[in-house]
Scaffold this motif. Structure first.
Motif, PDB file in Angstrom:
ATOM      1  N   ALA A 286       0.823  -1.217   0.000  1.00 41.41           N
ATOM      2  CA  ALA A 286       0.000   0.000   0.000  1.00 41.41           C
ATOM      3  C   ALA A 286       0.854   1.262   0.000  1.00 41.41           C
ATOM      4  O   ALA A 286       0.430   2.306  -0.502  1.00 41.41           O
ATOM      5  N   VAL A 287       2.062   1.180   0.547  1.00 38.85           N
ATOM      6  CA  VAL A 287       2.920   2.362   0.604  1.00 38.85           C
ATOM      7  C   VAL A 287       3.401   2.745  -0.793  1.00 38.85           C
ATOM      8  O   VAL A 287       3.316   3.911  -1.211  1.00 38.85           O
ATOM      9  N   SER A 288       3.904   1.783  -1.530  1.00 36.56           N
ATOM     10  CA  SER A 288       4.468   2.072  -2.853  1.00 36.56           C
ATOM     11  C   SER A 288       3.390   2.313  -3.907  1.00 36.56           C
ATOM     12  O   SER A 288       3.607   3.060  -4.863  1.00 36.56           O
ATOM     13  N   SER A 289       2.212   1.697  -3.729  1.00 37.30           N
ATOM     14  CA  SER A 289       1.151   1.839  -4.736  1.00 37.30           C
ATOM     15  C   SER A 289       0.237   3.026  -4.474  1.00 37.30           C
ATOM     16  O   SER A 289      -0.658   3.298  -5.282  1.00 37.30           O
ATOM     17  N   GLY A 290       0.408   3.697  -3.339  1.00 38.84           N
ATOM     18  CA  GLY A 290      -0.370   4.892  -3.053  1.00 38.84           C
ATOM     19  C   GLY A 290      -1.766   4.646  -2.529  1.00 38.84           C
ATOM     20  O   GLY A 290      -2.626   5.537  -2.623  1.00 38.84           O
ATOM     21  N   HIS A 291      -2.043   3.467  -1.969  1.00 38.94           N
ATOM     22  CA  HIS A 291      -3.365   3.176  -1.388  1.00 38.94           C
ATOM     23  C   HIS A 291      -3.403   3.730   0.037  1.00 38.94           C
ATOM     24  O   HIS A 291      -3.320   2.998   1.023  1.00 38.94           O
ATOM     25  N   TRP A 292      -3.581   5.042   0.129  1.00 40.19           N
ATOM     26  CA  TRP A 292      -3.500   5.699   1.426  1.00 40.19           C
ATOM     27  C   TRP A 292      -4.627   5.273   2.362  1.00 40.19           C
ATOM     28  O   TRP A 292      -4.472   5.302   3.583  1.00 40.19           O
ATOM     29  N   TRP A 293      -5.793   4.918   1.810  1.00 40.45           N
ATOM     30  CA  TRP A 293      -6.933   4.549   2.654  1.00 40.45           C
ATOM     31  C   TRP A 293      -6.692   3.235   3.409  1.00 40.45           C
ATOM     32  O   TRP A 293      -7.407   2.938   4.363  1.00 40.45           O
ATOM     33  N   TYR A 294      -5.695   2.482   2.989  1.00 31.19           N
ATOM     34  CA  TYR A 294      -5.365   1.244   3.689  1.00 31.19           C
ATOM     35  C   TYR A 294      -4.472   1.524   4.898  1.00 31.19           C
ATOM     36  O   TYR A 294      -4.559   0.835   5.923  1.00 31.19           O
ATOM     37  N   LEU A 295      -3.629   2.532   4.797  1.00 32.11           N
ATOM     38  CA  LEU A 295      -2.684   2.844   5.872  1.00 32.11           C
ATOM     39  C   LEU A 295      -3.231   3.855   6.875  1.00 32.11           C
ATOM     40  O   LEU A 295      -2.997   3.735   8.072  1.00 32.11           O
ATOM     41  N   ALA A 296      -3.955   4.854   6.394  1.00 26.05           N
ATOM     42  CA  ALA A 296      -4.332   5.968   7.259  1.00 26.05           C
ATOM     43  C   ALA A 296      -5.296   5.599   8.387  1.00 26.05           C
ATOM     44  O   ALA A 296      -5.058   5.978   9.544  1.00 26.05           O
ATOM     45  N   PRO A 297      -6.403   4.868   8.142  1.00 21.15           N
ATOM     46  CA  PRO A 297      -7.375   4.640   9.227  1.00 21.15           C
ATOM     47  C   PRO A 297      -6.790   3.952  10.465  1.00 21.15           C
ATOM     48  O   PRO A 297      -6.968   4.469  11.578  1.00 21.15           O
ATOM     49  N   PRO A 298      -6.087   2.812  10.345  1.00 20.02           N
ATOM     50  CA  PRO A 298      -5.551   2.209  11.574  1.00 20.02           C
ATOM     51  C   PRO A 298      -4.485   3.069  12.242  1.00 20.02           C
ATOM     52  O   PRO A 298      -4.414   3.122  13.477  1.00 20.02           O
ATOM     53  N   GLY A 299      -3.670   3.761  11.444  1.00 19.22           N
ATOM     54  CA  GLY A 299      -2.660   4.634  12.038  1.00 19.22           C
ATOM     55  C   GLY A 299      -3.277   5.785  12.810  1.00 19.22           C
ATOM     56  O   GLY A 299      -2.844   6.116  13.926  1.00 19.22           O
ATOM     57  N   ILE A 300      -4.313   6.404  12.231  1.00 20.15           N
ATOM     58  CA  ILE A 300      -4.990   7.503  12.926  1.00 20.15           C
ATOM     59  C   ILE A 300      -5.695   6.997  14.179  1.00 20.15           C
ATOM     60  O   ILE A 300      -5.691   7.663  15.224  1.00 20.15           O
ATOM     61  N   ALA A 301      -6.297   5.801  14.110  1.00 19.87           N
ATOM     62  CA  ALA A 301      -6.985   5.246  15.283  1.00 19.87           C
ATOM     63  C   ALA A 301      -6.007   5.001  16.429  1.00 19.87           C
ATOM     64  O   ALA A 301      -6.301   5.313  17.591  1.00 19.87           O
ATOM     65  N   ILE A 302      -4.838   4.455  16.123  1.00 17.12           N
ATOM     66  CA  ILE A 302      -3.825   4.216  17.162  1.00 17.12           C
ATOM     67  C   ILE A 302      -3.384   5.540  17.783  1.00 17.12           C
ATOM     68  O   ILE A 302      -3.263   5.664  19.003  1.00 17.12           O
ATOM     69  N   ALA A 303      -3.160   6.542  16.932  1.00 17.08           N
ATOM     70  CA  ALA A 303      -2.710   7.842  17.438  1.00 17.08           C
ATOM     71  C   ALA A 303      -3.774   8.499  18.309  1.00 17.08           C
ATOM     72  O   ALA A 303      -3.469   9.073  19.368  1.00 17.08           O
ATOM     73  N   LEU A 304      -5.048   8.405  17.919  1.00 16.76           N
ATOM     74  CA  LEU A 304      -6.116   9.029  18.693  1.00 16.76           C
ATOM     75  C   LEU A 304      -6.306   8.366  20.050  1.00 16.76           C
ATOM     76  O   LEU A 304      -6.494   9.042  21.069  1.00 16.76           O
ATOM     77  N   VAL A 305      -6.266   7.044  20.089  1.00 13.68           N
ATOM     78  CA  VAL A 305      -6.433   6.340  21.366  1.00 13.68           C
ATOM     79  C   VAL A 305      -5.258   6.635  22.289  1.00 13.68           C
ATOM     80  O   VAL A 305      -5.439   6.878  23.494  1.00 13.68           O
ATOM     81  N   ALA A 306      -4.046   6.602  21.741  1.00 13.37           N
ATOM     82  CA  ALA A 306      -2.879   6.920  22.567  1.00 13.37           C
ATOM     83  C   ALA A 306      -2.951   8.346  23.097  1.00 13.37           C
ATOM     84  O   ALA A 306      -2.640   8.607  24.268  1.00 13.37           O
ATOM     85  N   LEU A 307      -3.388   9.281  22.259  1.00 13.97           N
ATOM     86  CA  LEU A 307      -3.525  10.672  22.694  1.00 13.97           C
ATOM     87  C   LEU A 307      -4.584  10.808  23.784  1.00 13.97           C
ATOM     88  O   LEU A 307      -4.401  11.536  24.768  1.00 13.97           O
ATOM     89  N   ALA A 308      -5.714  10.113  23.629  1.00  9.60           N
ATOM     90  CA  ALA A 308      -6.787  10.200  24.619  1.00  9.60           C
ATOM     91  C   ALA A 308      -6.331   9.673  25.977  1.00  9.60           C
ATOM     92  O   ALA A 308      -6.585  10.300  27.022  1.00  9.60           O
TER      93      ALA A 308
END
Length: 328
Positions: A286-308
């Motif tokens: 997904a990184v090399s092919s540009g499928h950002w929707w595969y990487l962004a949601p779980p990464g953002i979820a981890i960051a939000l929970v850790a921040l909370a």
């Protein structure tokens, strides 16, 4: 002479004491009930004061609200997302579809809905974070109290072992444990818990030494209180605020570590977690092919929970120790 026929004064009759049907409660039982009620009243007052002070921290309230929403979604996910969301053979879409009305976050390389996987994976990530942090804090609290209470050569040996764990990277130790043990969620929890306790141990030991220097500890020992009584009845209640704050801060670290282990392929492949989703995205290119929707949601979820969790932990620290001067 006429004899005095006045009858002698009768002795006053003693009034009969009515029989008591109900026995009065023992004095000891009433005193114990009163002491228990007083203790519970003090606990309720402490909780009320804590909440009043916590509400003054806007960042803490934001973090708490975010955690409540995420926890509610994770707990109710089986009601609106079936367990077949992680099925590869019955995937509803095609591979790597971009976000659309049918799939708001797109699909993975097997055609599964990323939104469903994200919600379903929240259960595993939160459970691993909570249990791993609880295990880590429990080990650290036990080591810190015992080392601070007994002191001497025993404390020296224990703290040198703690320092060794402290200087060693916790992630490296967790990777080693997760590699040599079977790949399961319990292995990840154990690997995180037994490698991240040294910081808690040092903090609790310092607090234990400060508590045991107070006069009431000497009085408790003079009255016959043993080691177990002093540690459980006097030291532990005084270090619990520190333990609570450390637990809240440790959960975010545990969630990040779990995601890292899953991203490295050391998690349980049979369950869905946010770190596992990142690992699947990496394997799918997904990184090399540009499928950002595969990487962004779980990464953002981890960051939000850790921040909370971090916001909640800092607010708890500020309430329990106002000297820290944490901004509101």
């Amino acid at each position: 002479m006429t004899a005095d026929k006045t009858p002698p004064n009768p002795s006053p009759e003693t009034p009969e004491t009515p029989e008591t049907t109900d026995a009065a409660p023992p004095a000891g039982s009433a005193a114990a009930t009163s002491a228990s009620s007083l203790a519970w009243a003090r606990r309720r007052g402490s909780v009320s004061r804590f909440w009043r002070q916590y509400r003054t921290h806007r960042a803490g309230l934001i973090g708490l609200a975010g955690l409540a929403v995420i926890a509610l979604i994770a707990l109710t996910s089986p009601l609106f997302i079936g367990g077949d969301v992680q099925s590869v053979t019955d995937a509803p879409g095609t591979a790597l579809e971009s976000p659309s009305g049918e799939f708001p976050l797109g699909t993975d390389q097997f055609g599964r809905s990323l939104l469903g996987l994200l919600i379903w994976g929240a259960r595993i990530s939160l459970v691993v974070g909570l249990l791993a942090a609880a295990l880590s804090v429990a080990i650290g609290t036990l080591v810190g109290i015992v080392a601070g209470h007994f002191g001497g050569w025993f404390a020296t040996v224990v703290m040198r072992i703690t320092d060794w764990f402290l200087v060693m990277p916790a992630l490296v130790l967790a990777i080693v444990l997760a590699t040599v043990m079977s790949r399961s969620i319990w292995t990840v929890i154990l690997a995180i818990g037994v490698t991240s306790w040294p910081t808690t141990a040092r903090l609790v030991r310092a607090q234990t030494i400060a508590v045991e220097s107070r006069p009431y500890i000497e009085r408790a020992r003079a009255l016959g209180g043993g080691h177990g009584h002093v540690m459980t009845r006097h030291v532990l209640p005084n270090v619990m605020p520190l333990v609570l704050a450390q637990t809240t801060l440790g959960i975010s670290t545990a969630i990040l570590t779990e995601a890292t282990l899953a991203f490295l392929g050391l998690g349980d492949p049979s369950v869905v977690s946010w770190g596992g989703m990142l690992q699947d995205a990496r394997e799918a290119g997904a990184v090399s092919s540009g499928h950002w929707w595969y990487l962004a949601p779980p990464g953002i979820a981890i960051a939000l929970v850790a921040l909370a969790f971090t916001l909640c932990g800092r607010a708890i620290e500020a309430v329990l120790n106002p000297k820290l001067g944490v901004s509101r």
